[in-house]
Design a protein around this motif. Structure first.
Motif: not given
Length: 110
Positions: A6-25
């Motif tokens: 899950x930590x890796x998913x959060x990091x990858x999402x942040x790198x790809x979108x420039x936004x945190x996963x929680x912010x996006x949700x």
């Protein structure tokens, strides 16, 4: 998903979108669905199951109309979540989950 994954998913999402996963949700979802996703996306421990029983309880209530969904739920949740979820089901819906499942199974076999 394990906590490290899950930590890796959060990091990858942040790198790809420039936004945190929680912010996006929080921007894309609402209600209980949003709360559940935020809790799952931000958890840092495999042992943090505080939200799992409530989620399981809601899914069980919904699954009483679909036996395949019920089977899926019962085989994917850890025993501690099933136990706590059963207790919450009784508190929330005022009935015994085992009786509700038995009634549904008997209804389907008739």
């Amino acid at each position: 998903i394990a906590k490290d994954e899950m930590a890796e998913v959060r990091r990858a999402f942040q790198q790809k979108t420039g936004k945190s996963l929680v912010e996006w949700i929080e921007g894309e979802c609402s209600g209980d669905y949003k709360k559940t996703l935020v809790a799952l996306a931000s958890r840092n421990s495999e042992d943090d199951i505080s939200l799992v029983p409530l989620y399981w309880t809601q899914r069980c209530r919904d699954a009483l109309t679909d036996i395949d969904t019920m089977k899926d739920i019962l085989v994917t949740m850890p025993a501690v979540a099933i136990q706590r979820g059963t207790e919450i089901f009784e508190e929330v819906y005022g009935g015994d989950l085992r009786s509700a499942i038995e009634a549904k199974c008997n209804e389907n076999s008739s």
